[in-house]
Design a protein around this motif. Structure first.
Motif, PDB file in Angstrom:
ATOM      1  N   PHE A   8      37.933  34.430  30.893  1.00  6.98           N
ATOM      2  CA  PHE A   8      38.861  34.902  29.859  1.00  6.98           C
ATOM      3  C   PHE A   8      40.285  34.437  30.100  1.00  6.98           C
ATOM      4  N   GLY A   9      40.512  33.709  31.186  1.00  6.90           N
ATOM      5  CA  GLY A   9      41.862  33.299  31.533  1.00  6.90           C
ATOM      6  C   GLY A   9      42.592  34.426  32.255  1.00  6.90           C
ATOM      7  N   THR A  10      43.664  34.058  32.943  1.00  6.54           N
ATOM      8  CA  THR A  10      44.490  35.074  33.595  1.00  6.54           C
ATOM      9  C   THR A  10      45.171  35.907  32.512  1.00  6.54           C
ATOM     10  N   SER A  11      44.777  37.146  32.392  1.00 10.04           N
ATOM     11  CA  SER A  11      45.255  37.986  31.286  1.00 10.04           C
ATOM     12  C   SER A  11      45.068  39.449  31.633  1.00 10.04           C
ATOM     13  N   LEU A  12      45.668  40.303  30.808  1.00  7.91           N
ATOM     14  CA  LEU A  12      45.486  41.739  30.982  1.00  7.91           C
ATOM     15  C   LEU A  12      44.031  42.145  30.774  1.00  7.91           C
ATOM     16  N   LEU A  13      43.313  41.406  29.922  1.00  7.83           N
ATOM     17  CA  LEU A  13      41.894  41.698  29.702  1.00  7.83           C
ATOM     18  C   LEU A  13      41.102  41.499  30.991  1.00  7.83           C
ATOM     19  N   GLY A  43      49.203  40.851  23.740  1.00  3.33           N
ATOM     20  CA  GLY A  43      49.410  41.103  25.154  1.00  3.33           C
ATOM     21  C   GLY A  43      48.125  41.217  25.946  1.00  3.33           C
ATOM     22  N   ILE A  44      47.071  41.766  25.341  1.00  3.37           N
ATOM     23  CA  ILE A  44      45.840  42.002  26.083  1.00  3.37           C
ATOM     24  C   ILE A  44      45.136  40.702  26.462  1.00  3.37           C
ATOM     25  N   VAL A  45      45.386  39.630  25.718  1.00  5.46           N
ATOM     26  CA  VAL A  45      44.762  38.334  26.040  1.00  5.46           C
ATOM     27  C   VAL A  45      45.762  37.372  26.675  1.00  5.46           C
ATOM     28  N   SER A  46      46.909  37.891  27.073  1.00  4.44           N
ATOM     29  CA  SER A  46      47.947  37.057  27.692  1.00  4.44           C
ATOM     30  C   SER A  46      48.222  37.545  29.109  1.00  4.44           C
ATOM     31  N   PRO A  47      48.758  36.674  29.960  1.00 14.45           N
ATOM     32  CA  PRO A  47      49.155  37.128  31.300  1.00 14.45           C
ATOM     33  C   PRO A  47      50.293  38.134  31.199  1.00 14.45           C
TER      34      PRO A  47
END
Length: 280
Positions: free
Chosen positions: A129-134, A224-228
């Protein structure tokens, strides 16, 4: 009581009082030291703005929002999983060996250092999912699942068996008994476990450094949830270790400490409220 016995009892009492006094003094020192150094640095500008390196401005609003986002995302996933697993293990599972094995696995998970969760979360969630809040939230789900599951299980076990038998005697089905009799009788334990999990989420930093990143961008919840993004604990580490902004670090520490105290107070009040309601 002979003389040797009296000396032994007195010495043990003195040792216990000394240990208690040292523990209380240590807690009060840490709380007082953080609050004295942190509260004077808490300003409205700090709480309501984002960092700006052009204007040499420090703000933690993105970190506050990221903390809220990751708490919401974690609870949305971990509560159904933890409560559902606890209901199955307590009310439905027949094989006691499997139940014991799952409970042992849950206790083992609760004792694993958070840095290991961070490594696993980076390899599994951050890579997908990438480095993210998720990715950070999914890692925290695994970390908090044992807490939710075990507290719910213990709460379910406190509901008297006679309540279930009475509901079955009236012709209610299994799920109806659980939904209308068992869960309302142990909702205080479930809510307390949820509050304690929020406290652990707020205090986690090691796992999030690997999975959520350290960005200070101001985003809405969906972006924000899919972003670092850095939470308050990660921001505290960054400002203290990387940037040397100890005033900001103490301010964040004071905010986290106050939130932790409020959460513990909320857990106590919720438990007393539902206990009083159950007894009336």
């Amino acid at each position: 009581m002979n003389k040797k016995r009296k000396i032994y009892v007195t010495s043990m009492r003195v040792l216990m009082i000394t240990a208690t006094a040292l523990t209380v003094a240590l807690v009060l020192f840490i709380v007082g030291y953080v609050l004295v150094n942190g509260i004077p640095n808490i300003t409205w500008e700090l709480l309501s703005t984002k960092p700006s390196y052009l204007n040499d401005r420090v703000g933690i609003l993105p970190d506050i929002l990221n903390t809220i986002y990751i708490v919401i995302a974690t609870l949305i996933v971990v509560l159904p999983l933890g409560v559902g697993a606890a209901i199955y293990l307590t009310e439905y599972a027949k094989n006691k060996k499997i139940v014991a094995a799952i409970e042992y696995a849950a206790e083992t998970l609760s004792g694993i250092p958070s840095i290991i969760y961070g490594l696993v979360g980076m390899l599994i969630f951050a890579n997908n999912f990438g480095t993210s809040l998720l990715a950070g939230a999914l890692t925290l789900v695994i970390m908090n699942l044992p807490t939710i599951m075990r507290t719910t299980q213990e709460s379910l076990k406190t509901v008297p068996q006679s309540y279930r038998e009475g509901a079955f005697g009236l012709g209610a089905g299994k799920w109806r008994v659980i939904r209308t009799v068992v869960l309302p009788g142990c909702v205080d334990g479930i809510i307390t476990g949820c509050i304690l999990s929020v406290g652990r989420i707020l205090g986690e930093s090691a796992a999030l450094l690997f999975t959520a990143g350290i960005a200070h961008n101001l985003n809405d919840i969906f972006t924000g949830i899919v972003s670092p993004g850095s939470t308050l604990t990660v921001a505290l580490y960054v400002y203290a270790k990387e940037e040397g902004e100890f005033g900001v670090a103490f301010a964040i520490a004071a905010i986290l400490l106050i939130l932790t105290l409020l959460l513990n107070l909320a857990a106590t009040l919720v438990g007393k409220y539902f206990e009083k309601r159950r007894n009336t």
